[in-house]
Enzyme design. Structure first.
Site, short mmCIF file in Angstrom:
data_model
loop_
_atom_site.label_atom_id
_atom_site.label_comp_id
_atom_site.label_asym_id
_atom_site.label_seq_id
_atom_site.Cartn_x
_atom_site.Cartn_y
_atom_site.Cartn_z
N VAL A 1 0.84 -1.21 0.00
CA VAL A 1 0.00 0.00 0.00
C VAL A 1 0.87 1.26 0.00
O VAL A 1 0.67 2.17 -0.81
CB VAL A 1 -0.96 0.00 1.21
CG1 VAL A 1 -1.81 1.27 1.22
CG2 VAL A 1 -1.86 -1.24 1.19
N GLU A 13 -10.58 5.52 5.22
CA GLU A 13 -11.36 5.03 4.08
C GLU A 13 -10.80 3.72 3.53
O GLU A 13 -11.55 2.83 3.10
CB GLU A 13 -11.36 6.10 2.97
CG GLU A 13 -12.23 5.80 1.78
CD GLU A 13 -13.70 5.65 2.15
OE1 GLU A 13 -14.33 6.65 2.44
OE2 GLU A 13 -14.20 4.50 2.15
N VAL A 43 -11.67 -0.38 4.75
CA VAL A 43 -12.75 -1.29 4.36
C VAL A 43 -12.93 -1.26 2.84
O VAL A 43 -13.10 -0.19 2.25
CB VAL A 43 -14.10 -0.90 5.02
CG1 VAL A 43 -15.19 -1.88 4.62
CG2 VAL A 43 -13.96 -0.85 6.53
N ASP A 65 -10.43 -10.85 8.81
CA ASP A 65 -10.27 -9.54 8.16
C ASP A 65 -11.65 -8.97 7.79
O ASP A 65 -11.92 -7.79 8.01
CB ASP A 65 -9.39 -9.71 6.91
CG ASP A 65 -9.25 -8.41 6.14
OD1 ASP A 65 -8.50 -7.54 6.60
OD2 ASP A 65 -9.91 -8.26 5.10
N GLU A 124 -3.30 -10.48 3.60
CA GLU A 124 -2.64 -9.90 4.77
C GLU A 124 -1.30 -10.59 4.98
O GLU A 124 -1.08 -11.70 4.48
CB GLU A 124 -3.51 -10.10 6.02
CG GLU A 124 -4.84 -9.39 5.96
CD GLU A 124 -4.70 -7.89 5.76
OE1 GLU A 124 -4.04 -7.23 6.56
OE2 GLU A 124 -5.23 -7.37 4.77
N LYS A 169 -13.51 -5.50 9.24
CA LYS A 169 -14.13 -4.47 8.39
C LYS A 169 -15.60 -4.28 8.75
O LYS A 169 -16.11 -3.16 8.78
CB LYS A 169 -13.98 -4.87 6.93
CG LYS A 169 -12.54 -4.82 6.46
CD LYS A 169 -12.36 -5.53 5.14
CE LYS A 169 -10.95 -5.44 4.61
NZ LYS A 169 -10.66 -6.39 3.54
N LYS A 196 -7.40 -2.06 9.31
CA LYS A 196 -8.70 -2.48 9.89
C LYS A 196 -8.53 -3.32 11.14
O LYS A 196 -9.39 -3.30 12.03
CB LYS A 196 -9.57 -3.19 8.86
CG LYS A 196 -8.93 -4.35 8.11
CD LYS A 196 -8.17 -3.87 6.89
CE LYS A 196 -7.12 -4.86 6.49
NZ LYS A 196 -7.10 -5.26 5.14
P1 NDP Z 1 3.09 -4.96 3.61
O1 NDP Z 1 3.43 -6.11 4.47
O2 NDP Z 1 3.24 -5.09 2.15
O3 NDP Z 1 3.94 -3.68 4.06
C1 NDP Z 1 4.08 -3.32 5.40
C2 NDP Z 1 5.10 -2.20 5.49
O4 NDP Z 1 5.16 -1.76 6.82
C3 NDP Z 1 6.52 -2.64 5.11
O5 NDP Z 1 7.15 -1.61 4.39
C4 NDP Z 1 7.19 -2.83 6.47
O6 NDP Z 1 8.60 -2.61 6.45
C5 NDP Z 1 6.52 -1.75 7.26
N1 NDP Z 1 6.54 -1.99 8.70
C6 NDP Z 1 6.05 -3.04 9.38
N2 NDP Z 1 6.25 -2.87 10.71
C7 NDP Z 1 6.89 -1.70 10.85
C8 NDP Z 1 7.40 -0.97 11.95
N3 NDP Z 1 7.29 -1.43 13.18
N4 NDP Z 1 8.01 0.22 11.72
C9 NDP Z 1 8.14 0.70 10.47
N5 NDP Z 1 7.67 0.06 9.38
C10 NDP Z 1 7.06 -1.12 9.57
O7 NDP Z 1 1.57 -4.56 3.99
P2 NDP Z 1 0.48 -3.87 3.08
O8 NDP Z 1 1.05 -2.69 2.43
O9 NDP Z 1 -0.20 -4.89 2.27
O10 NDP Z 1 -0.59 -3.43 4.19
C11 NDP Z 1 -0.37 -2.32 5.01
C12 NDP Z 1 -1.64 -2.05 5.80
O11 NDP Z 1 -2.71 -1.78 4.90
C13 NDP Z 1 -2.11 -3.21 6.67
O12 NDP Z 1 -2.72 -2.72 7.81
C14 NDP Z 1 -3.14 -3.90 5.77
O13 NDP Z 1 -4.08 -4.61 6.51
C15 NDP Z 1 -3.77 -2.70 5.13
N6 NDP Z 1 -4.43 -2.94 3.87
C16 NDP Z 1 -3.80 -3.65 2.89
C17 NDP Z 1 -4.42 -3.85 1.67
C18 NDP Z 1 -3.79 -4.62 0.57
O14 NDP Z 1 -4.49 -4.87 -0.43
N7 NDP Z 1 -2.53 -5.02 0.67
C19 NDP Z 1 -5.76 -3.30 1.42
C20 NDP Z 1 -6.32 -2.55 2.51
C21 NDP Z 1 -5.67 -2.38 3.68
P3 NDP Z 1 9.59 -3.54 5.60
O15 NDP Z 1 9.36 -3.12 4.17
O16 NDP Z 1 10.92 -3.19 6.09
O17 NDP Z 1 9.17 -4.94 5.87
N1 HSE Z 2 -6.34 -8.73 2.71
C1 HSE Z 2 -7.40 -7.81 2.43
C2 HSE Z 2 -8.34 -8.43 1.43
C3 HSE Z 2 -6.83 -6.54 1.90
O1 HSE Z 2 -7.97 -9.41 0.78
O2 HSE Z 2 -9.46 -7.96 1.31
C4 HSE Z 2 -7.86 -5.45 1.70
O3 HSE Z 2 -8.36 -5.00 2.91
#
Ligand code: NDP
Ligand code: HSE
Length: 420
Positions: free
Chosen positions: A14, A125, A128, A197, A186, A201, A103
């Site tokens: 994200v 936003e 969910v 999850d 996730e 939501k 979420k």
């Molecule tokens: P990722 O696992 O792809 O990325 C997580 C990021 O957070 C990485 O860059 C990681 O660092 C960093 N991170 C984790 N812990 C820490 C910390 N303690 N301090 C600093 N940085 C940290 O996750 P996503 O991008 O997929 O998801 C991010 C959030 O968005 C989650 O809450 C997820 O539930 C939510 N979300 C995701 C969606 C999706 O489709 N992927 C859709 C909707 C919501 P590093 O790169 O070093 O590992």
């Molecule tokens: N893991 C979640 C899903 C990401 O598959 O819907 C979006 O919230």
């Protein structure tokens, strides 16, 4: 132009997409927000990981963001519950606005955060249904209504898995792996396939719809891990679609909250929502049923929702009626003649030799290519039904005028546009 500084914690699926869209659409976003928005610093967990180069510095010390007085908004895009909650609290206590996609954290801590925030805005936003603006729709657009029910496909990973199992006979584990590679799942996919999850939501939606403070443990939650090809075959045989649904229903002064696999009738709209797409049906007592559809997971769709929150916060109390704070982005209207489409023509002609050739010649001279052609013969007349490939409105209008002028054509042709 005023500037707004962001600190972005988490540069995974994200966070990376947020950085990319902020850069690629920066002029548009600035025009809508009324200020230039830039990322001052990013934070990740493991600095030694190989990753793309960003045009802002990155750190593994989140305090460099949380304690930076120049940062206006903290984006919490990490994952998990406890650490993000600490990040969110610290950001708010340091008088920064917060935008989160998390979420899981909100399922447990949304009310505490609301209290800590006071008047500081918190955008969520993206938490969910990925890119679907369901939070704003439910909170603002449907504010006049008692919400009678919410039925949602709100986990993209599960919908992707169930769709692939149905359409390609694929096995659960193989599709889950694909969903992980696409960035839908996730970090711990048990949250997706176990239904948790979707439950997180649904709890957020239920707070907005009903003001109800519940936790995952209070809910009925079943995931899709037990689903086999036999269940899918049953659905096919008896005219059902099998979907993981989140359901919230008002029953008197009770609210029912549940997440589970559900057989839906074949003609139900939610049943036709496939792949990573999400859809949510919300029924209000006065508005009736409303339906929201879009990509429910994945970096770019989710980032779109994150950035919508940033823009909303940037506008503060003066949200422009028509969406733009500055007008340097007004595009010009395309002249009608330049619009392109495929077209259908119904042409009543005399049933004589050479008629078709005359019409084909007119179309050919103008550069319009025929896609399909049908002829229905009546006593002295024929109806030609033809469709064209894509051409310009000006071209089809010219063709219709010239065809109408032919002696063998007995009425002005009927033209219908075809959207492909
Ligand atoms: P990722 O696992 O792809 O990325 C997580 C990021 O957070 C990485 O860059 C990681 O660092 C960093 N991170 C984790 N812990 C820490 C910390 N303690 N301090 C600093 N940085 C940290 O996750 P996503 O991008 O997929 O998801 C991010 C959030 O968005 C989650 O809450 C997820 O539930 C939510 N979300 C995701 C969606 C999706 O489709 N992927 C859709 C909707 C919501 P590093 O790169 O070093 O590992
Ligand atoms: N893991 C979640 C899903 C990401 O598959 O819907 C979006 O919230």
């Amino acid at each position: 132009m005023k500037e707004l500084a962001l600190g972005i914690i988490g540069l995974g699926t994200v966070g990376r997409s947020v950085a990319k869209i902020l850069k690629e659409n920066q002029d548009l976003i600035a025009a809508r927000a009324g200020c230039a928005i830039y990322i001052k610093k990013g934070a990740v967990k493991d600095l030694s990981k190989s990753r793309e180069i960003f045009d802002f510095p990155i750190t593994n010390n989140i305090d460099e963001i949380l304690n930076d007085p120049e940062i206006d908004i903290v984006l919490e895009l990490t994952g998990g519950v406890d650490t993000p909650f600490e990040i969110a609290k610290k950001a708010l206590r340091n008088s920064k606005s917060l935008v989160t996609a998390n979420k899981a954290m909100l399922a447990y801590h949304r009310y505490s955060l609301q209290q800590i925030a006071g008047d500081l805005p918190i955008g969520f936003e993206a938490s969910v249904a990925g890119g679907i603006p369901i939070i704003k729709a439910l909170r603002d657009g449907l504010g006049a209504n008692h919400i009678l029910s919410i039925h949602g496909i709100i986990n993209g990973t599960c919908n992707f898995i169930l769709t692939k199992m149905k359409d390609f006979g694929m096995e659960f584990d193989a599709v889950l792996k694909e969903a992980q590679e696409l960035g839908y799942a996730e970090a711990d996919p048990t949250f997706d396939v176990g239904g948790f999850d979707a439950a997180h939501k649904l709890l957020i939606l239920a707070s907005i719809a009903y003001g109800i403070d519940a936790r995952p443990n209070d809910m009925l939650i079943e995931g899709i891990t037990q689903i086999t090809q036999e269940d899918i075959a049953f659905a096919k045989e008896f005219g059902y679609h099998l979907k993981l649904l989140g359901i919230a229903k008002k029953d008197g002064d009770c609210i029912e909250l549940r997440v589970h696999p559900t057989f839906l009738p074949k003609d139900a709209m939610l049943g036709k929502v496939d792949g990573v797409m999400n859809a949510i049906s919300v029924v209000g007592d006065y508005v009736g049923e409303t339906l929201y559809y879009g990509a429910g997971a994945g970096g770019e769709a989710t980032a779109s929702a994150v950035i919508s929150d940033i823009i909303e916060i940037a506008r503060t109390k003066s949200s422009p009626m028509l969406g733009f704070k500055t007008t340097n982005h007004i595009l010009k209207l395309k002249p009608i003649e330049e619009i392109t489409s495929a077209y259908y023509l119904r042409i009543l002609v005399l049933d004589k030799p050479g008629v078709l050739a005359k019409i084909a010649t007119i179309l050919g001279e103008i550069g319009i290519s025929i896609d399909t052609l049908l002829q229905h013969n009546h006593k002295h007349y024929s109806t030609l039904l033809l469709s064209t490939h894509i051409c310009k409105e000006a071209e089809i209008r010219l063709a219709v005028a010239r065809i109408s002028a032919l002696e063998v054509v007995k009425a002005k042709p009927t033209m219908i546009r075809i959207e492909k």
